[in-house]
Design a protein around this motif. Structure first.
Motif, PDB file in Angstrom:
ATOM      1  N   LYS A   1      -1.302  16.838   0.061  1.00 48.30           N
ATOM      2  CA  LYS A   1      -0.991  15.492  -0.438  1.00 48.30           C
ATOM      3  C   LYS A   1      -0.176  14.757   0.612  1.00 48.30           C
ATOM      4  N   THR A   2      -0.136  13.451   0.504  1.00 50.15           N
ATOM      5  CA  THR A   2       0.745  12.632   1.332  1.00 50.15           C
ATOM      6  C   THR A   2       1.077  11.358   0.572  1.00 50.15           C
ATOM      7  N   ILE A   3       2.133  10.687   1.012  1.00 49.10           N
ATOM      8  CA  ILE A   3       2.552   9.445   0.346  1.00 49.10           C
ATOM      9  C   ILE A   3       2.308   8.270   1.289  1.00 49.10           C
ATOM     10  N   ILE A   4       1.655   7.245   0.750  1.00 44.59           N
ATOM     11  CA  ILE A   4       1.403   6.011   1.505  1.00 44.59           C
ATOM     12  C   ILE A   4       2.290   4.918   0.918  1.00 44.59           C
ATOM     13  N   ALA A   5       3.216   4.430   1.726  1.00 46.08           N
ATOM     14  CA  ALA A   5       4.116   3.363   1.273  1.00 46.08           C
ATOM     15  C   ALA A   5       3.367   2.037   1.189  1.00 46.08           C
ATOM     16  N   GLY A   6       3.917   1.121   0.405  1.00 48.49           N
ATOM     17  CA  GLY A   6       3.260  -0.164   0.200  1.00 48.49           C
ATOM     18  C   GLY A   6       3.089  -0.955   1.474  1.00 48.49           C
TER      19      GLY A   6
ATOM     20  N   GLN B   1       1.508   6.569  -8.459  1.00 49.81           N
ATOM     21  CA  GLN B   1       2.592   5.759  -7.909  1.00 49.81           C
ATOM     22  C   GLN B   1       3.927   6.476  -8.076  1.00 49.81           C
ATOM     23  N   THR B   2       4.689   6.516  -6.986  1.00 41.37           N
ATOM     24  CA  THR B   2       6.025   7.112  -6.995  1.00 41.37           C
ATOM     25  C   THR B   2       7.022   6.080  -6.463  1.00 41.37           C
ATOM     26  N   GLU B   3       8.289   6.467  -6.399  1.00 36.91           N
ATOM     27  CA  GLU B   3       9.297   5.550  -5.890  1.00 36.91           C
ATOM     28  C   GLU B   3       9.071   5.242  -4.415  1.00 36.91           C
ATOM     29  N   GLU B   4       8.523   6.235  -3.669  1.00 33.32           N
ATOM     30  CA  GLU B   4       8.327   6.062  -2.231  1.00 33.32           C
ATOM     31  C   GLU B   4       7.015   5.355  -1.898  1.00 33.32           C
ATOM     32  N   GLY B   5       6.072   5.382  -2.820  1.00 34.23           N
ATOM     33  CA  GLY B   5       4.770   4.784  -2.556  1.00 34.23           C
ATOM     34  C   GLY B   5       3.705   5.427  -3.425  1.00 34.23           C
ATOM     35  N   TRP B   6       2.521   5.590  -2.883  1.00 34.46           N
ATOM     36  CA  TRP B   6       1.408   6.167  -3.639  1.00 34.46           C
ATOM     37  C   TRP B   6       1.108   7.572  -3.128  1.00 34.46           C
ATOM     38  N   LEU B   7       1.131   8.543  -4.052  1.00 30.81           N
ATOM     39  CA  LEU B   7       0.819   9.932  -3.717  1.00 30.81           C
ATOM     40  C   LEU B   7      -0.696  10.112  -3.786  1.00 30.81           C
TER      41      LEU B   7
ATOM     42  N   ALA C   1       4.099   9.741  12.803  1.00 29.18           N
ATOM     43  CA  ALA C   1       4.133  11.074  12.182  1.00 29.18           C
ATOM     44  C   ALA C   1       3.655  10.946  10.744  1.00 29.18           C
ATOM     45  N   SER C   2       3.064  12.017  10.253  1.00 29.68           N
ATOM     46  CA  SER C   2       2.578  12.052   8.874  1.00 29.68           C
ATOM     47  C   SER C   2       3.227  13.232   8.171  1.00 29.68           C
ATOM     48  N   ILE C   3       3.649  13.015   6.936  1.00 28.98           N
ATOM     49  CA  ILE C   3       4.287  14.086   6.164  1.00 28.98           C
ATOM     50  C   ILE C   3       3.273  14.612   5.157  1.00 28.98           C
ATOM     51  N   LEU C   4       2.845  15.835   5.371  1.00 26.30           N
ATOM     52  CA  LEU C   4       1.924  16.499   4.442  1.00 26.30           C
ATOM     53  C   LEU C   4       2.719  17.247   3.394  1.00 26.30           C
ATOM     54  N   ARG C   5       2.222  17.253   2.170  1.00 26.13           N
ATOM     55  CA  ARG C   5       2.904  17.906   1.052  1.00 26.13           C
ATOM     56  C   ARG C   5       1.969  18.913   0.391  1.00 26.13           C
TER      57      ARG C   5
ATOM     58  N   GLU D   1      -8.681   9.321  -0.545  1.00 20.03           N
ATOM     59  CA  GLU D   1      -8.125  10.434   0.207  1.00 20.03           C
ATOM     60  C   GLU D   1      -7.958  10.051   1.681  1.00 20.03           C
ATOM     61  N   LEU D   2      -6.891  10.586   2.289  1.00 19.45           N
ATOM     62  CA  LEU D   2      -6.572  10.313   3.690  1.00 19.45           C
ATOM     63  C   LEU D   2      -6.760  11.618   4.458  1.00 19.45           C
TER      64      LEU D   2
END
Length: 737
Positions: free
Chosen positions: A398-403, A426-432, A490-494, A528-529
């Motif tokens: 997973k990853t989060i894409i900010a607005g 949707q999360t506080e940081e963006g879209w999961l 950089a990309s943060i993978l979860r 999906e990204l």
């Protein structure tokens, strides 16, 4: 006396007897064949399910001991209880249950679980297998309509065949009401007449019914052998069909046929019992209309002969109902089937074979392996004739894409406003969102970086920066645009399911160009990204991301214009190398294309066979009525000739009847088929011109001409029997025979 009458009746009414025997033989043959095919399809599907998924009917998971297994076995309806080799994710023991009575599985399993203290959610059922025995549960949301559809088709076709037998007898027996009235007037009772008719039916139909059933079994076996030879064993997941024919199937078809014959012979005696001898003698057996109706179209086109032909068809409407319905359904089904497979073939060719023909020649799947530790990469890449070989694996992340990362193009169609919950949250940081990871061998990853002009390094990822316009329903011509702005370095993978576990990877490039792999991206989940990473980087982050699949894939491209023999040789060698330390299986592009064609041909053979069977049912009914009504039609035409009609005019009337009966299915079916094709073209977003260039005009025309030709043949044979009319003899005809 009755024996003499019976033997004389059969000898002096040979055409009627032959008609009945032929109808009984053909109907018994087709009924036996149909039931045999249905039984073998059912048997094959049950075997397939048991081979692929197991023959268990229900499962119970939990902390279970040997004593618990013995307790389960002591239940009355339990045939066996076996510990499964596979355990649950929580490493709980799974017990597979087998029952004597399939119908009691859904009732007995909860009681067994309750006795063992197991929660209901730990119980699972083999819904696919139970559905084959018509055991359904409200918890099973899958439609599973194929088996009920087969039952419905078989039932309707069987009913049509039964009606053919009944109509053959009805035509013959009702034509003899006049004779029975004469016999009744001299003292014969309805019981004696009924007994005589049943004996006549048994004498005429015993051998044809048994012979037809046995021949149907042999033809069914031949079809199974032909199916095996056509499809072969090269189809993945297909096991060889073994012919079977249960004695109950044979007994049922013979019993149903004889019961139909008995009822059909019984009915005229019942009808006679409701008539006085004078009314029965008055009955001439000719075709009669209950209510006079005009046929304006036929009258306008053909004049008086058209009017008379229309009235004759209306008088035979009940007898010809099965023929009309069978011919309409068979022609419509055949036309729609041909169009569907043509459209499906075009779609498969455009969206798969032509799209990926330059992407792969050989695919090797290695079981229970990991791309970062697979040691056969260099050896496979160095094989003679291999132009390119990529070893890769897929992992879920997973990853989060900010607005503020969303591209302006994506914002133009609403951003994530159209995304379903399983695609974006949707999360506080963006879209999961889902971020599938494609793990490539290091050498192939570096080559991919050179291909797209990115920095050739092994410490970062390449991100597919592309999304289609989800508001555009035309999947055949999607509109692509950038997904994100592509400014992050950089990309943060979860980890999927445990998003708090993360791994930060440098981004080497954002691109719309993907590696040459036989993969589809964002086909089901448009949001999906996709990340492409080298195996060496994955080795460092896999403990935090997890989600890696259990299979490694090897995509091999051979030299240009490589032959099937060359590709097969490389395939065998690659599979041998990969199979030295792992379980491996492989496929090649050319063989898969040929296999796909064989599967389509097999499906068309089976479905086309059903269409032909329905057509034969209708044509058989036409022959039965045309040849069975000879005596009545002689009286009818004799009346016409007595008022001045010529044999040529009567022949014209006969031809009009044949044309209407053969043309009606075509005129009704073609508009309906055109509507069905229009709907399929709309659903698949295919241009009409593309379909029309390959439309199945020839098969449909051959099927149509086959129906018309056989109907014409039936009426031709009927005319040959009717044309030699002795006017005085036919109009008088008050004899017993």
């Amino acid at each position: 006396m009755w024996k003499d009458y019976l033997s004389g009746s059969i000898k002096n009414n040979r055409s009627s007897g032959v008609s009945i025997m032929t109808a009984a033989f053909i109907s018994a043959l087709l009924l036996s064949l149909l039931c045999g095919i249905f039984y073998n399809l059912w048997k094959y599907e049950v075997e397939r399910i048991r081979l692929e998924e197991g023959g268990w009917q229900s499962r119970i998971a939990g902390e279970l001991s040997e004593d618990d297994i013995e307790t389960i076995k002591n239940f009355a309806n339990v045939k066996d209880a076996v510990i499964s080799e596979k355990k649950t994710k929580d490493q709980e023991t799974v017990i597979e249950l087998y029952f004597d009575d399939m119908g009691a599985v859904l009732q007995d399993t909860p009681h067994i679980a309750e006795a063992l203290g197991i929660a209901p959610e730990k119980v699972t059922y083999h819904y696919a297998l139970l559905a084959m025995y018509l055991v359904r549960s409200p918890q099973d949301t899958a439609p599973r309509l194929i088996f009920p559809l087969f039952i419905l088709i078989t039932g309707m076709a069987s009913l049509s065949l039964i009606i053919i037998i009944h109509n053959s007898f009805a035509v013959s027996m009702n034509a003899r009401i006049h004779q029975f009235g004469i016999l009744s007037s001299i003292g014969a009772t309805p019981g004696q007449i009924r007994s005589c008719l049943l004996q006549e039916a048994a004498a005429l139909c015993a051998v044809p019914v048994l012979g037809g059933n046995l021949l149907g079994i042999l033809i069914c076996r031949g079809l199974m052998e032909m199916t095996n030879s056509l499809l072969g064993s090269g189809v993945p997941g297909r096991h060889e069909a073994v012919f079977g024919y249960h004695p109950l199937v044979f007994g049922l078809t013979v019993l149903v046929t004889f019961i139909t014959v008995g009822i059909s012979a019984w009915l005229p005696a019942g009808k006679l019992g409701r008539l006085t001898p004078l009314e029965a003698i008055k009955n001439t057996g000719g075709l009669q209309l209950k209510r006079k109706k005009s046929s304006p179209v036929l009258t306008y086109l053909f004049g008086m002969e058209g009017e008379l032909a229309g009235n004759a068809l209306k008088a035979q409407r009940k007898a010809l109902r099965t023929a009309s319905l069978s011919l309409i359904v068979s022609f419509l089904a055949f036309t729609v089937m041909q169009c569907f497979f043509t459209l499906s073939g075009i779609s498969t060719r455009e969206t798969y074979f032509e799209r990926y023909q330059d992407m792969w020649d050989i695919m090797v799947t290695v079981k229970d392996a990991e791309a970062d530790s697979f040691e056969k990469t260099k050896e496979i890449q160095g094989l003679s004739g291999v132009e390119s070989a990529v070893v890769y694996q897929k992992a879920a992340a997973k990853t989060i894409i900010a607005g503020d990362e969303i591209s302006e193009n994506m914002k133009s169609f609403g951003g994530f406003s159209h995304a379903p919950a399983e695609s974006a949250v949707q999360t506080e940081e963006g879209w999961l969102v889902n971020a599938p990871v494609i793990i490539m061998d290091d050498e192939s990853f570096l080559a991919y970086c050179d291909q797209i002009g990115a920095s050739a390094r092994l410490d970062g990822a390449v991100i597919r920066n592309q999304i289609c316009d989800v508001t555009n329903p035309d999947f055949r011509h999607p509109r692509y645009m950038p997904y994100v702005k592509g400014e992050k370095t950089a990309s943060i993978l979860r980890q999927a399911g445990r998003e708090e576990l993360t791994a930060e990877v440098p981004v080497l490039a954002y691109t719309s160009e993907v590696p040459v792999l036989r993969e589809e991206y964002a086909s089901t989940d448009h949001y999906e990204l996709v990340h492409f990473v080298p195996a060496s980087l994955w080795k460092e982050i896999k403990d935090r991301i997890a989600g890696c699949g259990e299979e490694v894939y090897i995509r091999i491209l051979c030299g240009e214009n490589a032959s099937l023999e060359e590709i097969s040789a490389i395939q065998n060698e690659a599979e041998r190398i990969a199979g030295e330390d792992y379980a491996a299986e492989s496929e090649n592009r050319i063989q898969e294309y040929e296999m796909n064609n064989r599967q389509i041909q097999g499906m068309m053979l089976i479905l086309g066979g059903f269409c032909v069977l329905l057509a034969i049912i209708g044509i058989g009914n036409v022959f039965s009525n045309t040849l069975g009504f000879v005596r009545q039609r002689k009286r009818e035409f004799a009346r016409y000739m007595s008022v001045g009609m010529t044999p040529g005019e009567i022949r014209k009337m006969f031809c009009i009847e044949a044309a209407v009966l053969a043309g009606r299915p075509v005129l009704i079916s073609l508009p309906l088929a055109a509507l069905a094709v229009w709907a399929m073209l709309g659903a698949s977003y295919m241009e009409a011109g593309v379909f029309l260039a390959e439309a199945p005009f020839i098969p449909v025309a051959v099927f149509m001409l086959g129906i018309m030709g056989t109907v014409a043949l039936a009426y031709c044979l009927g005319w040959r029997k009717i044309r030699k009319i002795d006017l005085a003899e036919v109009l008088r005809d008050d004899t017993i025979m």
